[in-house]
Write an enzyme that holds these catalytic residues in place. Structure first.
Site, PDB file in Angstrom:
ATOM      1  N   ARG A 243       0.830  -1.216   0.000  1.00  0.00           N
ATOM      2  CA  ARG A 243       0.000   0.000   0.000  1.00  0.00           C
ATOM      3  C   ARG A 243       0.861   1.262   0.000  1.00  0.00           C
ATOM      4  NH1 ARG A 243      -4.191  -3.014   4.008  1.00  0.00           N
ATOM      5  NH2 ARG A 243      -5.343  -3.960   2.297  1.00  0.00           N
ATOM      6  N   TYR A 362      -7.113  -0.698  -6.178  1.00  0.00           N
ATOM      7  CA  TYR A 362      -6.307  -1.928  -5.948  1.00  0.00           C
ATOM      8  C   TYR A 362      -5.441  -1.865  -4.689  1.00  0.00           C
ATOM      9  CZ  TYR A 362      -2.283  -0.027  -8.765  1.00  0.00           C
ATOM     10  OH  TYR A 362      -1.244   0.686  -9.284  1.00  0.00           O
ATOM     11  N   GLU A 363      -4.965  -3.041  -4.319  1.00  0.00           N
ATOM     12  CA  GLU A 363      -4.251  -3.252  -3.045  1.00  0.00           C
ATOM     13  C   GLU A 363      -5.057  -2.705  -1.856  1.00  0.00           C
ATOM     14  OE1 GLU A 363      -0.053  -3.149  -2.835  1.00  0.00           O
ATOM     15  OE2 GLU A 363       0.180  -3.517  -4.987  1.00  0.00           O
ATOM     16  N   GLY A 364      -6.361  -2.950  -1.917  1.00  0.00           N
ATOM     17  CA  GLY A 364      -7.276  -2.499  -0.862  1.00  0.00           C
ATOM     18  C   GLY A 364      -7.954  -1.213  -1.291  1.00  0.00           C
TER      19      GLY A 364
END
Lengths: 379, 249
Positions: A243, A362-364
């Site tokens: 992140r 993306y990535e959370g």
């Protein structure tokens, strides 16, 4: 507090900036239009050492700190966020994990090829029905003694086509919920792995994103990372670092759009003066500058926490949430400042706006970041 | 064979130039310093020759005349691939004083090939290389755009009006190099950056040499005049502007 960068960090940032401004800029529009993976750039950047930046020199890496890596991602993203995400996934979701949690045998086998960039890494967590709810893994890894048998489908996998060292999350003990998930190092060449066509995306078009199908793929037992059932925790740990990379990417996208807007506003004239002398535009640029500065401070602080051995998960989520929103807002204003020119590809800002969007996803997603941050508050 | 590159520490080429002290001193506040672009190309070519000539080139040294604040520039040159660096601890004043400092060092530690950029991008003096060769009693070749080492022989290319000269020279010599000597400067690798700190950077005391010239004042060019568009058909208007505003006819 010392906000000064070290001499090495300044040199690394300049090296990334030089490469982006000299090389990536040349074909970034064409690659965006065609959705072509930047093979030659990946090779050049691997030779310069950007694929092994943080890996220990004993495995062939540069041994650099997280902030150096963040600065490089930011510089690449100003011009080419697709190239940046290739490096970000490779470094923070794959190489870092193998180095931090892998066995010595795994490190010796995989870190040198990851450090040299001769193999690119990919991180396979998302599934058709498991995005934000990452614990809902349908992919299975059946324990067969000396090996595991992998079956299932992974979605939205960056570097799936260009990469060949996969970190795959799969359920070994579905009855244990997320505690039954394992992480494996899988090589793309192994029998039973197939890829769906490259996704035709809104942005990051020259980063290759695919679905990956596993059918009875034999994974040697020694390729499991950590103890049995460590996979979910491992994935969450990787995302904490990942992140930060995306926050840096978002900051770079925002910075690229801001710098172009600042220049354009001083050159473009309307009603007899440069548009920056019109308060409506000047105030937009002031707000953009403030958001950009805040974004940088968020992500640099998260990197500093990691480099000084302190917990960084919360800071990383805050950085990703803020930087992604800032990127979306700043790029949208950049298009507005450019007017009609902003709406055509030649001026880059429409592409930066398209690229900013995914950083909220993306990535959370931004919503997941809020869940992580809120949980952190009451812990 | 040893190669010496004389480096100037200059403001980034995009720096907005300002002066202080009633236009007598360059305002260095907030300036980012870089390797003089011609010197960086010289370094690039030296490294290319070292890499392709087997063991012929023993080392590539970079040298600057400057105070401690010039060391990051030298370390960048080490990161790019120079083997060692030398800083002569003197504030550079003029070409004579700088050339005298370099001469003092080279007389103590001789080099076979000495490369100087054709000029520094700040003061554009274009004098140090020639003076250095004179002080060292070495051959010097100016405006060099090609440098080759073949079977121990040096070949130099010089751009001349409408063509090119090819020269040979005895060793040691000073080459004053210009654009074309290398395609483009190298970007330091991550490994190079990390190794730069462990490479030798020697500080040498200045030799006694006073400057012969000094700046009394600087003057910035006047701001660009506004562009005035005149219709192609309106020759009368053009003549009026030439006569009344520009006073050139």
């Amino acid at each position: 507090m010392d906000f000064n960068l070290t001499e090495e960090q300044l040199m690394i940032r300049q090296a990334a900036k030089d490469y982006a401004e000299r090389e990536l800029i040349k074909d970034v529009l064409e690659r965006d239009a065609k959705g072509e993976f930047p093979w030659q750039h990946a090779k050049n950047l691997a030779e310069l050492g950007f694929f092994g930046m943080m890996i220990d020199p004993k495995y062939g890496g540069g041994g650099m700190d997280t902030l150096s890596y963040i600065l490089a991602i930011e510089e690449f993203s100003k011009i080419d966020a697709a190239m940046a995400v290739v490096i970000s996934v490779h470094n923070s979701l794959v190489s870092y994990g193998v180095e931090k949690y892998g066995t010595e045998e795994q490190k010796e086998k995989y870190l040198p090829v990851l450090a040299s960039g001769s193999r690119i890494g990919a991180f396979l967590l998302s599934e058709p029905e498991a995005g934000s709810d990452a614990s809902y893994q349908k992919t299975t890894a059946e324990d067969k003694g000396d090996h595991y048998l992998l079956n299932g489908t992974k979605n939205w996998i960056s570097n799936a086509g260009s990469g060949s060292v996969y970190i795959v999350m799969a359920h070994t003990h579905p009855e244990l919920g997320h505690k039954g998930i394992n992480a494996f190092i899988v090589e793309k060449e192994w029998a039973g792995i197939s890829l769906a066509p490259h996704e035709d995306k809104m942005g990051l078009r020259s980063s290759d994103t695919h679905s990956v199908m596993f059918t009875d793929v034999k994974v040697p037992r020694e390729n499991r990372i950590g103890a049995d059932g460590f996979g979910f925790k491992y994935a969450m740990k990787m995302l904490e670092g990942g992140r930060m990379g995306i926050a840096a990417q978002a900051t770079g996208i925002a910075a690229g759009a801001f710098e172009r807007s600042l220049q354009y506003a001083q050159e473009r004239k309307a009603f007899g003066k440069p548009i920056i002398e019109h308060q409506a535009i000047a105030f937009k640029l002031a707000d953009m500058a403030v958001k950009l500065e805040a974004a940088r401070n968020f992500v640099y602080k998260a990197a500093w926490l990691k480099d000084t051995g302190q917990p960084y998960g919360q800071a990383s989520s805050m950085a990703k949430l803020y930087c992604a929103d800032a990127a979306m807002e700043i790029t949208t204003e950049a298009v507005q400042i450019h007017g009609g020119y902003g709406y055509v590809k030649e001026y880059h800002v429409e592409r930066l706006m398209r690229e900013a969007k995914v950083t909220q996803i993306y990535e959370g997603t931004s919503e997941i970041q809020r869940i992580v941050i809120a949980r952190g508050l009451v812990r | 064979m040893k190669i010496l590159i004389c480096l100037s520490n200059v403001p980034d080429t995009t720096t907005k130039i300002k002066f202080t002290g009633d236009n007598t001193q360059f305002d260095a506040a907030g300036v980012q310093w870089i390797i003089n672009p011609w010197d960086e190309l010289a370094l690039t070519r030296a490294l290319e020759i070292k890499e392709t000539s087997g063991t012929t080139i023993e080392k590539v040294t970079v040298l600057t005349v400057g105070k401690a604040d010039t060391e990051p520039t030298l370390r960048k040159a080490l990161a790019i691939g120079a083997d060692d660096a030398v800083r002569i601890d003197a504030e550079p004043k003029d070409a004579y004083q700088v050339a005298a400092q370099i001469t003092g060092f080279v007389k103590e530690q001789p080099y076979d090939i000495i490369l100087c950029g054709i000029e520094s991008s700040d003061y554009n003096g274009s004098t140090v290389g020639g003076m250095l060769a004179e002080f060292l009693d070495s051959p010097s070749v100016s405006s060099v755009s090609g440098l080759f080492l073949e079977n121990g022989q040096i070949r130099l290319n010089r751009e001349i009006d409408g063509g090119q000269e090819v020269l040979e020279t005895m060793i040691p010599f000073v080459a004053i190099v210009q654009k074309g000597i290398a395609k483009e400067p190298r970007i330091p690798s991550m490994r190079g950056i990390m190794m730069a700190r462990s490479k030798p950077l020697t500080v040498k005391p200045a030799v006694a040499a006073d400057e012969l010239t000094g700046f009394t004042a600087f003057e910035l060019p006047p701001p660009h005049a506004k562009c005035k568009m005149i219709d192609a058909e309106n020759v009368g208007e053009l003549v009026k502007v030439f006569r009344n505003e520009l006073k050139i006819i």
